[in-house]
Structures are given as structure tokens and as C-alpha cells.
Design a protein around this motif. Structure first.
Motif, mmCIF file in Angstrom:
data_model
loop_
_atom_site.group_PDB
_atom_site.id
_atom_site.type_symbol
_atom_site.label_atom_id
_atom_site.label_comp_id
_atom_site.label_asym_id
_atom_site.label_seq_id
_atom_site.Cartn_x
_atom_site.Cartn_y
_atom_site.Cartn_z
ATOM 1 N N ALA A 1 -31.767 -42.222 47.413
ATOM 2 C CA ALA A 1 -32.092 -40.960 46.742
ATOM 3 C C ALA A 1 -33.577 -40.862 46.447
ATOM 4 O O ALA A 1 -34.321 -41.843 46.484
ATOM 5 C CB ALA A 1 -31.290 -40.858 45.447
ATOM 6 N N ALA A 2 -34.023 -39.632 46.151
ATOM 7 C CA ALA A 2 -35.392 -39.409 45.694
ATOM 8 C C ALA A 2 -35.576 -40.171 44.376
ATOM 9 O O ALA A 2 -34.597 -40.419 43.651
ATOM 10 C CB ALA A 2 -35.635 -37.918 45.522
ATOM 11 N N PRO A 3 -36.796 -40.587 44.060
ATOM 12 C CA PRO A 3 -38.079 -40.187 44.653
ATOM 13 C C PRO A 3 -38.608 -41.176 45.691
ATOM 14 O O PRO A 3 -39.799 -41.163 45.991
ATOM 15 C CB PRO A 3 -39.002 -40.175 43.433
ATOM 16 N N GLY B 1 -38.938 -43.109 54.641
ATOM 17 C CA GLY B 1 -38.596 -44.251 55.479
ATOM 18 C C GLY B 1 -37.666 -45.215 54.779
ATOM 19 O O GLY B 1 -36.688 -45.708 55.371
ATOM 20 N N LEU B 2 -37.934 -45.493 53.521
ATOM 21 C CA LEU B 2 -37.097 -46.410 52.755
ATOM 22 C C LEU B 2 -35.706 -45.812 52.555
ATOM 23 O O LEU B 2 -34.691 -46.520 52.634
ATOM 24 C CB LEU B 2 -37.749 -46.716 51.411
ATOM 25 N N ARG B 3 -35.636 -44.516 52.298
ATOM 26 C CA ARG B 3 -34.343 -43.873 52.124
ATOM 27 C C ARG B 3 -33.524 -43.915 53.421
ATOM 28 O O ARG B 3 -32.308 -44.162 53.396
ATOM 29 C CB ARG B 3 -34.536 -42.430 51.659
ATOM 30 N N LEU B 4 -34.189 -43.704 54.559
ATOM 31 C CA LEU B 4 -33.485 -43.785 55.839
ATOM 32 C C LEU B 4 -32.956 -45.194 56.086
ATOM 33 O O LEU B 4 -31.829 -45.376 56.545
ATOM 34 C CB LEU B 4 -34.426 -43.374 56.977
ATOM 35 N N ALA B 5 -33.782 -46.192 55.775
ATOM 36 C CA ALA B 5 -33.348 -47.575 55.954
ATOM 37 C C ALA B 5 -32.146 -47.877 55.071
ATOM 38 O O ALA B 5 -31.172 -48.512 55.505
ATOM 39 C CB ALA B 5 -34.503 -48.527 55.634
ATOM 40 N N VAL C 1 -31.693 -35.815 58.711
ATOM 41 C CA VAL C 1 -32.596 -34.995 59.527
ATOM 42 C C VAL C 1 -33.789 -34.527 58.696
ATOM 43 O O VAL C 1 -34.937 -34.565 59.151
ATOM 44 C CB VAL C 1 -31.831 -33.795 60.126
ATOM 45 N N GLU C 2 -33.525 -34.096 57.470
ATOM 46 C CA GLU C 2 -34.626 -33.663 56.603
ATOM 47 C C GLU C 2 -35.586 -34.822 56.327
ATOM 48 O O GLU C 2 -36.813 -34.658 56.377
ATOM 49 C CB GLU C 2 -34.069 -33.121 55.295
ATOM 50 N N LEU C 3 -35.040 -36.001 56.046
ATOM 51 C CA LEU C 3 -35.888 -37.170 55.800
ATOM 52 C C LEU C 3 -36.691 -37.538 57.043
ATOM 53 O O LEU C 3 -37.879 -37.894 56.951
ATOM 54 C CB LEU C 3 -35.035 -38.359 55.367
ATOM 55 N N LEU C 4 -36.058 -37.474 58.190
ATOM 56 C CA LEU C 4 -36.753 -37.809 59.439
ATOM 57 C C LEU C 4 -37.931 -36.878 59.667
ATOM 58 O O LEU C 4 -39.046 -37.320 59.984
ATOM 59 C CB LEU C 4 -35.772 -37.726 60.612
ATOM 60 N N HIS C 5 -37.700 -35.584 59.505
ATOM 61 C CA HIS C 5 -38.772 -34.618 59.740
ATOM 62 C C HIS C 5 -39.888 -34.785 58.702
ATOM 63 O O HIS C 5 -41.080 -34.677 59.036
ATOM 64 C CB HIS C 5 -38.211 -33.199 59.720
ATOM 65 N N THR C 6 -39.507 -35.035 57.466
ATOM 66 C CA THR C 6 -40.518 -35.257 56.428
ATOM 67 C C THR C 6 -41.342 -36.500 56.743
ATOM 68 O O THR C 6 -42.575 -36.493 56.644
ATOM 69 C CB THR C 6 -39.857 -35.413 55.055
#
Length: 691
Positions: A217-219, A223-227, A249-254
């Protein structure tokens, strides 16, 4: 580092290429002051001492010295040595759960070496000894977690978790280091370590799983969230967010909008395997690994994986799209689904100015065959715009043209015509032409001309002739009989691969059928020689003289209990149908053969000749379960059996409902696996539709 190295009798040991006398030089090379020497030495370790994951006596003798190297602070490139130690210890074995946890325990279950045989009952087995050796030195990994070299810190979490005998100490260390670590790559490796810990030590995993869920989750940075999402999908999928795909997908694009290549020092680029692999790595290797882990964890959730791929392929970042194309390959090869939309998106990448992305897209589309049809327009446009890959100078068969032809698209015919105008063509041209079906008929005269150009006594005679014969046979172009006879009668007896050449020639004559009557004298002349079975099969197709062809075929069935050598004769008899009734007793006995392929072929022949399902269906059911590769042969026969095969229709229905491709396997794949699976599914549908 090397105390005692000269006292080891290296010359008495072996590695992949013989004597291990050169191993001390490789070990010393790992400590060289020169980067290119270190890389060459590491390449040599993987190439000889630990070749393709093998463990030799010399590999075992290296372990103490490798530990000595990683303990030496300030030595460059120790991260690569840590990875080598992990691999020698069996770092790629399945992530099986550990035994019941407790301080001082934590040996992962399933201590099998990569070959898959059980090694726990064989104390002298090299793989077991290697694993024990790496475990016995694993305490050093505890110290390396805080090493000054980020490459070492990045390499160490996985072997620390996998080999440490004290999991109760490992987890707090990983959590604390993740809190204090500032290097992004190391933080990602620590997250992977947490996920591995949760899988190997389920009894101690709760803090690791909770932390992974928090990191999703944020914050926290993308990259860490995807992992964390990838690891959570592997160890606790029930903790994943409901909106997983859109979140990823949102995390990847960000992440891609803010991604910058790491500030690692420039590595050497030696002409070693390691050097070449480094040059092939994606521009954003960490991003590739993050999404690869998630795809792997999602497994059979093809809907989510397709949606994820579509999100990756919609990225403005070229590296994201390139990574997505390569990840699609694993999905397409292993799972069955409706792939028209992602394939079309992969086709769009053919318009990219980035060569690496175009090449990735072509490589994936090539092995899809008919499934690549949604990308056919883009492939045709690329073929038309890149005539240098097929139309000028030396004949070549570029990937785009090969992929287009494999879809069956007739737009491949004009460029293939230009390829075939050259006297010497790529050997795969004939096999490529086959996939065009009747649309390839205009190519038949040129295929015949190229067959006439094949020399009679060249080492590559078979390699050049076989693909052309395959195409001419598929097109049933009997006008090529004179060229077939030239090779059949004129090739010298000592020609390398002569038997295979004769088989390819006679298979073409089988396809030509009665239109090849000109070949009858030559075929009759072969009935008493080494090629009698192949000649008899062709003679039956051309002339239909059962009296002439049955004796050599019956002789070739061999004595009861022979292992697999009778299959060509069995197949030839099956083509004869009821005219081979005299062979039924022997064929029925072959349905009990020790060789699965022979008994399956015999069962098919028993049906094709005698139309008796009783001895056939039990063989089919047994072979279907024993070897998935036999299912194509069985299903093709069930198509011919019609209602008589209905007792086996449950196997067919189960296959159609299965989400996984029948040839999917860990550790490898074949270039035609998708084609063979789609052919199997087509025939399965035909079986049930005809019931």
C-alpha cells in the motif's frame, strides 16, 4: 583466501570438460584486479565447474575457497560469487515448505537436485554434499546482509533464507535491514527474501506476510509495492487486493514515468556467456523481474494475466512493452485462453522504432503459428517494408516472413517466391511453406527446381532435401517425381544420413500417391534392402499391391518383446487398412509392448485394419495418462473411430476443459508446443462433435 589450494589434487578431479587441473586458475581469477579477468573466471566456473547446474567433485572442492572469497571485504564482484554459491547449493530447487519450524531448524523439504532424483538416501551424492556444504557455511550470509557492497547485499537475501539453519534469526534481520536499506535494488531483493521465507517457513511466516501486505500500500514507492504484491501472490494470495490488476498497471506506469537506470558502475562486456547475457538484459531488468514474479504467481488466472499484459503493452515506456512481450511468451506456451487481443497488441509493437521491441514481438509471434493471425496485417506490412530480409542478395528467411507464413496468410507467397528463386535457400523454407496450405501451390515449381539443385553427395544433402520434400509432399506435387527419383537412385550408399534421406523421399511419394507411378520400379528394387519398410509404404500408396508390400512389412514387425523398432512398419500397415488383415495377430500382441509409443501405434493400426475397439481403448487410456505427448496420436485415431471411440470420450472432454497446455513443462519448451496443443484441441473438438 586460497590457503591450501595447491595442496588439493585438482588433476585427479573432473569438471564438464575433463580434468579439473585448471580450476585453481579460475578461482584465482575471481580475485583478479582486472574486471575482464574476473568476469572470464566466473564464466569459466559456470561453463565448466558448474556446467548447466551440474555438481562435480571439483565443484565441491571449490566451495571452501568461494566462501573465502565472499568473506574478503573490498573484493569486487563478490555478489556474483554469492550467486554462484547459491546455485551450487541448489538455489533453484522448488520452494517447498520447511519441516516444522523452530530455532535451529528450517531445512527446506524436497532436497532433490535439478535432475529430479531423490538424493536423501544417497549420502555420497554430489548434490546432497553440495547443499550440505553451502548450509554449513551459511552463517557468513548473516554478516553479508550489511556488507558495504550493494551488489553483495542484493545477492544475499535468497541464499540467506534458503540455507540458514537459524530461520528465527533470519526474519528479524531481513525486517530490520529493509527498514534501514536505502538502495532500491537491495530493498527489492529483501522483499523477495521475505516472500521466500514465508514459503519455506510457513510456521514462522506471519510477520513476513503482514509486512508484505503493508508494503503493498501507499505511501511506499511503486517498485517496492510491485515487489510486495508479487511475493504476496506467491505466499498469501488471499491477502491480495481485489483490484489487483488495475493497481499493478497504475503502479507500473507510475514507476516507468520516474524510472532512471541505476547508477551502478559500468560492467565489463567480455565475449563470454556472462558478457553476452548482460548485453541481452532488458533496459529495465528490475521492472521485468517485478512483473515476471507476479505473472508466475498468478499462474492459471489467465484473465488477470491477459488484462495485466494489456496494461503493460499500453505503457508509454518502451522497456515496459518489451518486458510484456517476453512475459507473454510464458503465458501463451503454458496456458489455454482467448489471446486475440494481446496478440493484436503485440502486433502493434512491430511498428516501433525500437529494434529490440520489434525483435521481441517477432520472436513471440513466430511460435504462435495460427494464433498469431490477429497480428498478420502488421506482419505483412513489416515484411513488405523489409525486403532486405528476404528479397535481395543471399536468400534469407527473416523472422517476420516466417511468422506470417506460419499463420497461413497468402501474403507470404510473393516474398517466399523471391526466396525460392535463389539456388540455395534456407533449410527451414520448405517447412515454412507447409503452413500455407493450398495457397502455396504457386511455389511448387520453384520448390521442384530447388530440389533438382540438391547435390547427390554433399554432407548437407539430407538437410537441404528434407524440407523441400516435406513441402512438395504437403502440396501433393507429383510433377516432382523425377527429382525425387534422382535423389533416390543417385545418392551414394555411404552418404551421411542416407536412411533418413530415403525416408523423406518415400514419404513424399506416399503423399503423391498413384500419380507417382513412375517410381514403382525404383521402389520395388528397394523392397529387399535396408529401406524396405519405407519403400513398401510408398509402393502401397502408389500402386496398392498388397502382395508385394506385406512380406517386408511383416518381417519388420520383429519378434515379440522388441522395444520400439517396429513402429515404421506398424504405421505402414495401418495405412493399408483391411488389406493388412493378415498382420492383425502380430499387431494385437504389440499392443502389450514395453514401449509406449510402439503399443500406441499398434493399437491405432489394430483399429485402422480390423475396426475392433476392444483391444484398442485400454491401450489408449493407459498411454493418455502416462505420456501427454501421446495424446495427439490417440486423438487423431479417435477421430477416425467415430462412435466406436465413445468410451474414451471422457478423456477428450477432460482435456478440452483443462486450462494448461498438454506439453507445458517446467525447465523447457519446444518451438512447436503451442501448435501441437492447438492441433490436439482441434481434434478433441472433432471427436466430440462427431459423437
Amino acid at each position: 583466501m586460497f590457503r591450501g589450494i595447491d595442496e588439493v589434487d585438482w588433476a585427479s578431479m573432473e569438471h564438464a570438460y575433463g580434468s579439473a587441473a585448471d580450476v585453481p586458475e579460475l578461482l584465482r581469477g575471481l580475485a583478479s584486479r582486472h574486471p575482464h579477468e574476473r568476469e572470464a573466471a566466473l564464466d569459466g566456473m559456470y561453463g565448466a565447474v558448474h556446467h548447466q547446474g551440474d555438481v562435480y567433485d571439483s565443484t565441491l572442492a571449490c566451495v571452501p575457497f568461494l566462501f573465502g572469497l565472499v568473506r574478503h571485504p573490498g573484493l569486487p564482484d563478490r555478489g556474483g560469487i554469492v550467486e554462484l554459491l547459491a546455485s551450487i547449493g541448489g538455489g533453484d530447487v522448488d520452494d517447498a515448505p520447511a519441516e516444522p519450524d523452530g530455532e535451529g531448524s528450517g531445512r527446506p523439504g524436497g532436497d532433490e537436485h535439478p535432475g529430479g532424483s531423490d538424493t536423501e538416501d544417497r549420502a555420497d551424492d554430489n548434490y546432497t554434499v553440495a547443499r550440505t556444504a553451502v548450509r554449513s557455511g551459511a552463517a557468513v550470509f548473516l554478516d553479508l546482509v550489511t556488507d558495504a557492497d550493494p551488489e553483495v547485499r542484493r545477492a544475499v537475501p535468497t541464499p540467506l533464507v534458503r540455507f540458514s539453519e537459524a530461520p528465527g534469526r533470519v526474519l528479524p534481520l531481513l525486517i530490520r535491514q529493509l527498514r534501514d536499506e536505502h538502495d532500491e535494488g537491495v530493498r527489492l531483493a529483501l522483499v523477495e527474501g521475505l516472500g521466500l521465507f514465508a514459503r519455506l517457513h510457513p510456521g514462522l511466516s506471519a510477520p513476513a506476510v503482514d509486512l508484505l501486505a503493508t508494503l503493498c500500500a501507499a505511501p511506499h514507492e511503486p517498485g517496492l509495492r510491485l515487489a510486495a504484491l508479487g511475493q504476496l501472490a506467491l505466499c498469501a494470495p488471499d491477502r491480495l487486493p481485489a483490484d489487483l490488476v488495475s493497481t499493478v498497471v497504475e503502479l507500473l506506469h507510475t514507476r516507468s514515468r520516474h524510472f532512471r537506470p541505476s547508477g551502478e558502475p559500468t560492467r565489463t562486456s567480455t565475449d563470454t556467456l556472462l558478457g553476452r547475457l548482460r548485453r541481452m538484459r532488458p533496459a529495465d531488468e528490475e521492472g521485468a523481474q517485478l512483473l515476471r514474479t507476479l505473472h508466475s504467481a498468478l499462474g492459471a488466472r489467465t484473465g488477470d494475466r491477459i488484462a495485466l499484459l494489456e496494461g503493460q503493452l499500453s505503457s508509454a515506456d518502451t522497456a515496459d512493452r518489451c518486458n510484456a512481450v517476453w512475459m507473454s511468451a510464458g503465458l501463451f506456451r503454458e496456458w489455454r485462453a482467448a489471446y486475440a487481443e494481446p496478440v493484436a497488441l503485440i502486433g502493434e509493437q512491430l511498428d516501433s522504432d525500437e529494434e529490440r521491441l520489434r525483435q521481441a514481438a517477432v520472436s513471440v509471434l513466430e511460435f504462435l503459428f495460427g494464433l498469431a493471425e490477429p497480428a498478420a496485417d502488421r506482419l505483412a506490412a513489416l515484411v513488405a517494408s523489409d525486403q532486405d530480409s528476404w528479397g535481395r542478395g543471399r536468400a534469407t528467411l527473416g523472422g517476420p516472413l516466417r511468422a506470417l507464413a506460419r499463420t497461413g496468410d497468402p501474403r507470404a507467397v510473393p516474398p517466399l517466391t523471391e526466396v525460392l528463386r535463389h539456388r540455395v535457400v534456407p533449410n527451414e523454407t520448405g517447412y515454412t511453406v507447409r503452413h500455407l496450405g493450398p495457397a502455396a501451390l504457386p511455389l511448387a515449381p520453384l520448390l521442384r527446381e530447388r530440389l533438382a539443385d540438391v547435390p547427390l553427395d554433399d554432407a548437407d544433402t539430407f538437410g537441404r532435401a528434407a524440407p523441400l520434400l516435406s513441402a512438395l509432399g504437403a502440396l501433393r506435387y507429383a510433377a516432382a517425381v523425377p527429382e525425387v527419383l534422382r535423389l533416390l537412385q543417385g545418392a551414394p550408399r555411404d552418404l551421411r544420413l542416407r536412411d533418413s534421406l530415403v525416408e523423406a523421399l518415400t514419404e513424399a511419394l506416399v503423399a503423391f500417391g498413384p500419380a507417382a507411378r513412375e517410381a514403382i520400379p525404383a521402389l520395388r528394387g528397394l523392397l529387399s534392402g535396408e529401406s524396405a519398410v519405407a519403400a513398401a509404404a510408398a509402393l502401397w500408396s502408389v500402386e496398392g499391391d498388397a502382395e508385394a508390400v506385406l512380406p517386408p512389412l511383416l518381417r519388420a514387425l520383429g519378434p515379440p518383446g522388441s522395444a520400439g523398432g517396429s513402429r515404421p512398419a506398424v504405421s505402414a500397415l495401418a495405412r493399408m487398412g483391411s488389406s493388412a488383415g493378415v498382420a492383425l495377430p502380430r499387431l494385437r500382441s504389440l499392443t502389450d509392448s514395453a514401449d509406449l509409443w510402439e503399443r500406441t501405434a499398434a493399437a491405432c493400426a489394430v483399429w485402422d485394419i480390423g475396426a475392433d475397439p476392444e483391444p484398442v481403448l485400454p491401450v489408449f487410456r493407459d498411454a493418455w495418462r502416462q505420456n501427454p505427448y501421446a495424446r495427439g496420436t490417440i486423438t487423431a485415431c479417435l477421430v477416425r473411430m467415430g462412435d466406436a471411440g465413445s468410451p474414451a470420450h471422457d478423456l477428450v472432454a477432460t482435456e478440452l476443459a483443462a486450462p494448461r497446455r498438454h506439453r507445458a513443462r517446467s525447465g523447457g519448451y519446444g518451438s512447436h508446443d503451442v501448435l501441437e496443443d492447438e492441433t490436439l484441441l482441434r481434434d478433441c473438438r472433432r471427436v466430440l462433435e462427431g459423437a
